[in-house]
Design a protein around this motif. Structure first.
Motif, PDB file in Angstrom:
ATOM      1  N   HIS A 118       4.454   9.790   5.625  1.00 49.13           N
ATOM      2  CA  HIS A 118       3.185   8.755   4.747  1.00 49.13           C
ATOM      3  C   HIS A 118       4.314   8.567   2.987  1.00 49.13           C
ATOM      4  O   HIS A 118       4.100   8.682   2.320  1.00 49.13           O
ATOM      5  N   LEU A 119       5.701   8.963   3.486  1.00 45.28           N
ATOM      6  CA  LEU A 119       7.208   8.400   2.985  1.00 45.28           C
ATOM      7  C   LEU A 119       6.677   7.227   1.762  1.00 45.28           C
ATOM      8  O   LEU A 119       6.744   7.218   0.656  1.00 45.28           O
ATOM      9  N   ALA A 120       6.192   6.214   2.583  1.00 46.28           N
ATOM     10  CA  ALA A 120       5.800   5.030   1.549  1.00 46.28           C
ATOM     11  C   ALA A 120       4.071   4.897   1.254  1.00 46.28           C
ATOM     12  O   ALA A 120       3.433   4.438   1.422  1.00 46.28           O
ATOM     13  N   ASP A 121       4.089   5.887   0.272  1.00 45.85           N
ATOM     14  CA  ASP A 121       2.631   5.617  -0.475  1.00 45.85           C
ATOM     15  C   ASP A 121       2.498   4.595  -1.498  1.00 45.85           C
ATOM     16  O   ASP A 121       3.670   4.065  -1.918  1.00 45.85           O
ATOM     17  N   ALA A 122       1.727   5.306  -2.482  1.00 45.86           N
ATOM     18  CA  ALA A 122       2.034   4.153  -3.811  1.00 45.86           C
ATOM     19  C   ALA A 122       2.928   4.211  -5.032  1.00 45.86           C
ATOM     20  O   ALA A 122       3.509   3.141  -5.324  1.00 45.86           O
ATOM     21  N   PHE A 155       6.251   5.369  -4.165  1.00 44.71           N
ATOM     22  CA  PHE A 155       7.327   3.966  -2.587  1.00 44.71           C
ATOM     23  C   PHE A 155       6.849   2.611  -3.546  1.00 44.71           C
ATOM     24  O   PHE A 155       7.427   1.662  -4.173  1.00 44.71           O
ATOM     25  N   PHE A 156       5.438   2.613  -3.468  1.00 41.82           N
ATOM     26  CA  PHE A 156       5.376   0.564  -3.548  1.00 41.82           C
ATOM     27  C   PHE A 156       5.308   0.075  -4.714  1.00 41.82           C
ATOM     28  O   PHE A 156       6.093  -0.291  -5.481  1.00 41.82           O
ATOM     29  N   GLY A 157       5.011   0.990  -6.095  1.00 44.50           N
ATOM     30  CA  GLY A 157       4.815   1.123  -7.116  1.00 44.50           C
ATOM     31  C   GLY A 157       6.343   0.678  -7.980  1.00 44.50           C
ATOM     32  O   GLY A 157       6.396  -0.019  -8.659  1.00 44.50           O
ATOM     33  N   ARG A 158       7.564   1.324  -7.006  1.00 42.89           N
ATOM     34  CA  ARG A 158       8.501   1.408  -7.749  1.00 42.89           C
ATOM     35  C   ARG A 158       9.448   0.020  -7.368  1.00 42.89           C
ATOM     36  O   ARG A 158      10.649  -0.083  -7.522  1.00 42.89           O
ATOM     37  N   MET A 159       8.610  -0.374  -6.568  1.00 41.55           N
ATOM     38  CA  MET A 159       9.537  -1.704  -6.138  1.00 41.55           C
ATOM     39  C   MET A 159       8.962  -3.340  -6.668  1.00 41.55           C
ATOM     40  O   MET A 159       8.731  -3.278  -7.626  1.00 41.55           O
ATOM     41  N   GLN A 160      10.392  -3.758  -6.471  1.00 46.43           N
ATOM     42  CA  GLN A 160      10.140  -5.289  -7.426  1.00 46.43           C
ATOM     43  C   GLN A 160       9.163  -6.327  -6.631  1.00 46.43           C
ATOM     44  O   GLN A 160       9.135  -5.677  -5.899  1.00 46.43           O
ATOM     45  N   GLU A 161       8.849  -7.153  -8.250  1.00 49.24           N
ATOM     46  CA  GLU A 161       7.500  -7.869  -7.978  1.00 49.24           C
ATOM     47  C   GLU A 161       8.159  -8.795  -6.680  1.00 49.24           C
ATOM     48  O   GLU A 161       8.889  -9.576  -6.255  1.00 49.24           O
ATOM     49  N   VAL A 165       3.816   5.056   6.871  1.00 47.46           N
ATOM     50  CA  VAL A 165       3.345   4.091   6.101  1.00 47.46           C
ATOM     51  C   VAL A 165       2.373   5.114   5.359  1.00 47.46           C
ATOM     52  O   VAL A 165       1.351   4.745   6.404  1.00 47.46           O
ATOM     53  N   GLU A 166       1.728   4.991   4.133  1.00 48.43           N
ATOM     54  CA  GLU A 166       0.332   5.208   3.954  1.00 48.43           C
ATOM     55  C   GLU A 166      -0.407   4.352   3.643  1.00 48.43           C
ATOM     56  O   GLU A 166      -0.162   3.408   2.668  1.00 48.43           O
ATOM     57  N   GLU A 167      -1.361   3.979   4.912  1.00 54.27           N
ATOM     58  CA  GLU A 167      -2.078   2.295   5.402  1.00 54.27           C
ATOM     59  C   GLU A 167      -3.365   2.141   4.509  1.00 54.27           C
ATOM     60  O   GLU A 167      -2.536   1.118   3.880  1.00 54.27           O
ATOM     61  N   ARG A 168      -3.556   2.999   3.213  1.00 53.34           N
ATOM     62  CA  ARG A 168      -4.302   2.266   2.415  1.00 53.34           C
ATOM     63  C   ARG A 168      -3.843   1.833   1.156  1.00 53.34           C
ATOM     64  O   ARG A 168      -4.286   1.135  -0.024  1.00 53.34           O
ATOM     65  N   TRP A 203      -0.065   0.738   1.016  1.00 52.74           N
ATOM     66  CA  TRP A 203       0.062  -0.904   1.579  1.00 52.74           C
ATOM     67  C   TRP A 203      -0.956  -1.852   1.109  1.00 52.74           C
ATOM     68  O   TRP A 203      -0.383  -2.750   0.990  1.00 52.74           O
ATOM     69  N   ARG A 204      -1.841  -1.617   2.420  1.00 56.07           N
ATOM     70  CA  ARG A 204      -3.057  -2.825   1.764  1.00 56.07           C
ATOM     71  C   ARG A 204      -3.140  -2.734   0.541  1.00 56.07           C
ATOM     72  O   ARG A 204      -3.422  -4.057  -0.319  1.00 56.07           O
ATOM     73  N   GLY A 205      -3.654  -1.775  -0.912  1.00 56.02           N
ATOM     74  CA  GLY A 205      -3.822  -2.075  -2.025  1.00 56.02           C
ATOM     75  C   GLY A 205      -2.303  -2.890  -3.075  1.00 56.02           C
ATOM     76  O   GLY A 205      -2.197  -3.568  -2.868  1.00 56.02           O
ATOM     77  N   THR A 206      -1.147  -2.311  -2.369  1.00 58.93           N
ATOM     78  CA  THR A 206       0.083  -4.079  -2.653  1.00 58.93           C
ATOM     79  C   THR A 206      -0.227  -4.963  -2.131  1.00 58.93           C
ATOM     80  O   THR A 206       0.502  -5.559  -2.865  1.00 58.93           O
ATOM     81  N   LEU A 207      -0.784  -5.199  -1.184  1.00 58.16           N
ATOM     82  CA  LEU A 207      -0.743  -6.350  -0.403  1.00 58.16           C
ATOM     83  C   LEU A 207      -1.163  -7.203  -1.150  1.00 58.16           C
ATOM     84  O   LEU A 207      -1.217  -8.498  -1.380  1.00 58.16           O
ATOM     85  N   ARG A 208      -2.396  -6.808  -2.358  1.00 56.05           N
ATOM     86  CA  ARG A 208      -3.787  -7.267  -3.012  1.00 56.05           C
ATOM     87  C   ARG A 208      -3.372  -7.225  -3.937  1.00 56.05           C
ATOM     88  O   ARG A 208      -3.392  -8.718  -4.557  1.00 56.05           O
ATOM     89  N   ARG A 209      -2.364  -6.271  -4.402  1.00 56.78           N
ATOM     90  CA  ARG A 209      -1.686  -6.541  -5.744  1.00 56.78           C
ATOM     91  C   ARG A 209      -1.069  -7.644  -6.063  1.00 56.78           C
ATOM     92  O   ARG A 209      -0.772  -8.766  -7.024  1.00 56.78           O
ATOM     93  N   GLU A 210      -0.325  -7.728  -4.751  1.00 58.18           N
ATOM     94  CA  GLU A 210       0.585  -8.634  -4.828  1.00 58.18           C
ATOM     95  C   GLU A 210      -0.021 -10.461  -4.638  1.00 58.18           C
ATOM     96  O   GLU A 210       1.059 -11.323  -5.277  1.00 58.18           O
ATOM     97  N   ALA A 211      -0.740 -10.160  -3.665  1.00 57.70           N
ATOM     98  CA  ALA A 211      -1.303 -11.661  -3.578  1.00 57.70           C
ATOM     99  C   ALA A 211      -2.212 -12.552  -4.752  1.00 57.70           C
ATOM    100  O   ALA A 211      -1.851 -13.308  -4.685  1.00 57.70           O
TER     101      ALA A 211
END
Length: 146
Positions: free
Chosen positions: A103-107, A109-115, A128-131, A133-141
């Motif tokens: 679960h290295l790729a968690d909230a 992790f994704f919160g620090r990445m560029q838009e 990858v912490e799946e939930r 990742w799904r939240g990040t995909l929704r936010r990016e969309a």
């Protein structure tokens, strides 16, 4: 030259149907910064391919920084994970599953990445912490990201 990030204007159906990606926002591969999280055999080969295309990139190793000769050979530079995430258009995950990396790729992790980032998991799903990742995909969309 291949493009690394492709964003076509959402309502420009003519450009989409004709394949005219020049009318959209295209970032050329050499203009991308690629963060390689981990630097084993697959990441080494990936770095060499990117180096051939003149890609700017960084890498992160869990054990130790690379030597200066290794950085020159692969066209990479060692950096800490947080800097890598913030400075990369593309982040590619190349670490084994261990208690430390699960679960290295968690909230955070994704919160620090560029838009508009591109995330590639070439490793195992358990990293990858799946939930999150799904939240990040929704936010990016919602923000028009890729």
């Amino acid at each position: 030259m291949p493009g690394c990030l492709r964003k076509v204007v959402p309502n420009d159906q003519t450009a989409i149907k004709s394949g005219d990606i020049q009318s959209g926002d295209l970032t050329e591969l050499p203009d991308c910064s690629v963060g390689l999280v981990g630097f084993g055999d697959i990441a080494n080969k990936t770095a060499l391919l990117h180096h051939a295309f003149g890609v700017q990139k960084t890498c992160c190793t869990r054990l130790h920084p690379l030597t200066e000769d290794e950085e020159l050979q692969y066209g990479v530079r060692y950096t800490a994970l947080l800097e890598l995430l913030a400075g990369s258009n593309i982040v590619s995950l190349h670490v084994p599953v261990t208690k430390e990396t699960e679960h290295l790729a968690d909230a955070a992790f994704f919160g620090r990445m560029q838009e508009g980032f591109l995330f590639i998991n070439t490793a195992r799903g358990e990293l990858v912490e799946e939930r999150h990742w799904r939240g990040t995909l929704r936010r990016e969309a919602l923000h028009g990201g890729t």
